[in-house]
Design a protein around this motif. Structure first.
Motif, mmCIF file in Angstrom:
data_model
loop_
_atom_site.group_PDB
_atom_site.id
_atom_site.type_symbol
_atom_site.label_atom_id
_atom_site.label_comp_id
_atom_site.label_asym_id
_atom_site.label_seq_id
_atom_site.Cartn_x
_atom_site.Cartn_y
_atom_site.Cartn_z
ATOM 1 N N LYS A 78 0.833 -1.200 0.000
ATOM 2 C CA LYS A 78 0.000 0.000 0.000
ATOM 3 C C LYS A 78 0.871 1.253 0.000
ATOM 4 O O LYS A 78 0.543 2.257 -0.642
ATOM 5 N N TRP A 79 1.983 1.191 0.722
ATOM 6 C CA TRP A 79 2.939 2.306 0.773
ATOM 7 C C TRP A 79 3.374 2.693 -0.645
ATOM 8 O O TRP A 79 3.407 3.872 -1.016
ATOM 9 N N VAL A 80 3.690 1.677 -1.435
ATOM 10 C CA VAL A 80 4.149 1.913 -2.814
ATOM 11 C C VAL A 80 2.988 2.403 -3.684
ATOM 12 O O VAL A 80 3.153 3.311 -4.503
ATOM 13 N N GLU A 81 1.809 1.810 -3.514
ATOM 14 C CA GLU A 81 0.631 2.221 -4.303
ATOM 15 C C GLU A 81 0.299 3.697 -4.098
ATOM 16 O O GLU A 81 -0.208 4.367 -5.000
ATOM 17 N N GLU A 82 0.597 4.197 -2.903
ATOM 18 C CA GLU A 82 0.326 5.607 -2.608
ATOM 19 C C GLU A 82 1.408 6.536 -3.161
ATOM 20 O O GLU A 82 1.379 7.746 -2.902
ATOM 21 N N GLY A 83 2.370 5.941 -3.879
ATOM 22 C CA GLY A 83 3.399 6.741 -4.528
ATOM 23 C C GLY A 83 4.553 7.138 -3.638
ATOM 24 O O GLY A 83 5.359 8.011 -4.004
ATOM 25 N N LYS A 84 4.680 6.490 -2.489
ATOM 26 C CA LYS A 84 5.780 6.816 -1.574
ATOM 27 C C LYS A 84 7.035 6.045 -1.960
ATOM 28 O O LYS A 84 6.961 4.903 -2.416
ATOM 29 N N GLU A 85 8.178 6.676 -1.751
ATOM 30 C CA GLU A 85 9.446 6.086 -2.176
ATOM 31 C C GLU A 85 9.943 5.023 -1.197
ATOM 32 O O GLU A 85 9.630 5.067 -0.009
ATOM 33 N N VAL A 86 10.714 4.088 -1.736
ATOM 34 C CA VAL A 86 11.412 3.098 -0.924
ATOM 35 C C VAL A 86 12.898 3.263 -1.228
ATOM 36 O O VAL A 86 13.393 2.763 -2.245
ATOM 37 N N THR A 87 13.596 3.984 -0.366
ATOM 38 C CA THR A 87 15.024 4.248 -0.588
ATOM 39 C C THR A 87 15.858 3.449 0.400
ATOM 40 O O THR A 87 15.362 3.013 1.447
ATOM 41 N N ARG A 88 17.113 3.281 0.061
ATOM 42 C CA ARG A 88 18.017 2.566 0.968
ATOM 43 C C ARG A 88 18.120 3.277 2.316
ATOM 44 O O ARG A 88 18.189 2.637 3.362
#
Length: 524
Positions: A78-88
């Protein structure tokens, strides 16, 4: 270094049955694993690590903490679906916060999600972190199985030394030595960290083997780290060899290493334990410095050591430095310290202060006061605290379990203590401490209860604790007190690579004397 190796060998040639707790019962495990994490550095490196330590909890971390472990994959999707980034950097911060809270299962679910979704390419340090989390949540054998699934190009020294560290931390001698030999077969460079894991292992299980590790380090020209010296200081101190302990310190200084707070604390504890109060106090004053308010961070270390010296006035003075705005660790240290100087009401007041600071108290927060009640045989208060804990906490930490077991033993309820061990292990609430098993085994041994002693021995085997002499000594003591022969006991020990010392050999001979001769059988 050669003289130091000889000195260690001399100490280890004596009685092996010395208490093998490194530094203190309260912080041994934490010290070991802090060392593992800091030297392995599996999540973050360099600048990123510093910034992650100081930053506030990130939104991603908050989302993971709020979720149940089994729902974390959905939360992150859901985090990704909301357009939020996943950075190192974001992930590194999450790992650090989760580890700090010992939320290893949640950290593992995060790692599984990262590996499956391929938001960034896994490096060897990411695989090593995954191995570490599997070992902590599911055991070293499943962690070993996972290594076989790692791409061969990333199956390096860091991955294997992480597994070795967990094997050593779980005191599984056979598996630790197997992993170490595998690393040698793969021609990995032998490092200080790897040797330190063997030192940790043998410090707990077979002190005589420490000299072999030191000789190996000398042969391979491997330098000692501060942690190496810390282990050696504790070997000497717990062996009551104070001059040898001081010799280790001088050897460390000669190598250009400075005595840090961990070394000072260890020295002070061993001086106190060996009755050298003046020396202990001198080290404590050195740790404190000229301004305790400025050096307040050492209070949590000083409090229990002053208490062990019986210095209630010093405990009171240090607590006044922290009292107006105490940190969690200071509260826990103070509770234990008040208990040691018989100030039970002060311990209870500090406990209530600590609870007000916590949104969700865990069982380890209750365990410090429970230990105080157990040490003072305050059984009713202890049971009431357990009932209070049961209403608040979802799970029980091994340290809390240890106090619970000893509480019921003091109440004469050995079967209840044994049942607690059973429930904890079967329900996967964390492996009970070695001392918890020994406390129950002592009771069965003293009463000559062979049946229950054998059953508990098998539980210890399943928990990975049958790699030390003590369980065998207690089991043979049960046979001795029952005046019953223990057929094939020497063979059982040999099969587990455990060899008797002089005291154990006498016990074996005594049990053998219970066997009937052919003439006895004829007369019967």
């Amino acid at each position: 270094m050669e003289g130091l190796t000889d000195a260690i060998q001399e100490t280890l040639s004596g009685d092996e049955n010395i208490d093998d707790q490194l530094i203190s019962e309260e912080d041994a495990a934490a010290t070991y694993m802090d060392n593992v994490v800091s030297e392995t550095g599996t999540e973050v490196d360099g600048e990123e690590k510093e910034s992650s330590k100081t930053r506030a909890t990130s939104p991603m971390t908050e989302a993971i903490l709020a979720a149940r472990p089994l729902t974390i994959h959905k939360v992150l999707d859901k985090w990704v679906e909301e357009g939020k980034e996943v950075t190192r950097k974001e992930v590194a911060s999450a790992f650090l916060h989760l580890r700090k809270r010992k939320s290893f299962l949640k950290a593992l679910k995060l790692s599984e999600w990262l590996e499956s979704t391929k938001h960034f390419d896994f490096l060897e340090k990411d695989y090593a972190s995954h191995v570490d989390l599997i070992a902590k949540t599911s055991g070293i054998f499943l962690a070993d199985d996972y290594i076989n699934k790692i791409p061969e190009s990333f199956r390096g020294e860091l991955v294997y030394r992480t597994l070795l560290a967990n094997c050593a931390a779980s005191t599984h001698v056979k598996k630790s030595e197997e992993v170490f030999n595998k690393m040698k077969d793969l021609n990995f460079t032998l490092t200080t960290f790897t040797c330190n894991q063997l030192l940790i292992l043998y410090k707990r299980t077979n002190k005589k083997k420490i000299a072999d590790v030191l000789l190996l380090m000398e042969k391979e020209n491997i330098k000692y780290s501060l942690f190496t010296y810390l282990v050696l200081i504790d070997v000497k101190g717990s062996s009551k060899d104070v001059s040898g302990m001081e010799q280790v310190v001088e050897a460390m200084k000669a190598e250009g290493l400075e005595v840090d707070t961990r070394i000072q604390a260890s020295l002070a504890r061993h001086y106190a334990a060996n009755g050298l109060k003046n020396k202990a106090e001198a080290v404590l004053k050195e740790m404190e410095g000229e301004n305790i308010k400025k050096n307040r961070w050492v209070c949590k270390t000083l409090l229990p050591i002053y208490a062990s010296l019986g210095k209630a006035d010093e405990v009171d003075r240090l607590w006044k430095v922290c009292e107006s705005n105490p940190a969690l660790e200071e509260c826990m240290a103070a509770i234990l310290a008040w208990g040691k100087v018989d100030r039970i009401e002060a311990a209870e007041e500090t406990f209530e202060t600590m609870l007000k600071m916590l949104k969700k108290p865990a069982s380890n927060h209750f365990s410090v006061l429970l230990k105080v009640y157990t040490d003072h045989k305050m059984l009713e208060k202890g049971k009431e605290l357990v009932r209070r804990m049961a209403k608040t906490c979802r799970s029980i930490w091994p340290s809390t379990l240890d106090s619970l077991v000893k509480l019921y033993i003091d109440a004469g309820e050995v079967e209840k203590a044994d049942l607690i061990l059973d429930v904890a292990y079967i329900s996967n609430k964390g492996r009970p401490m070695f001392s918890s098993f020994l406390a129950v085994m002592h009771q069965y041994a003293n009463s000559g209860d062979i049946h229950n002693a054998e059953k508990l021995f098998q539980k210890m085997r399943q928990a990975g604790y049958i790699s030390r002499l003590k369980p065998y000594q207690l089991l043979i003591q049960a046979y001795t007190n029952a005046k019953s022969p223990a057929y094939g006991f020497s063979e059982r020990m040999k099969a587990d690579n455990i060899y008797p010392d002089k005291a154990m050999s006498k016990m074996l001979a005594q049990v053998d004397a219970f066997r009937k001769t052919e003439m006895d059988e004829l007369l019967d």
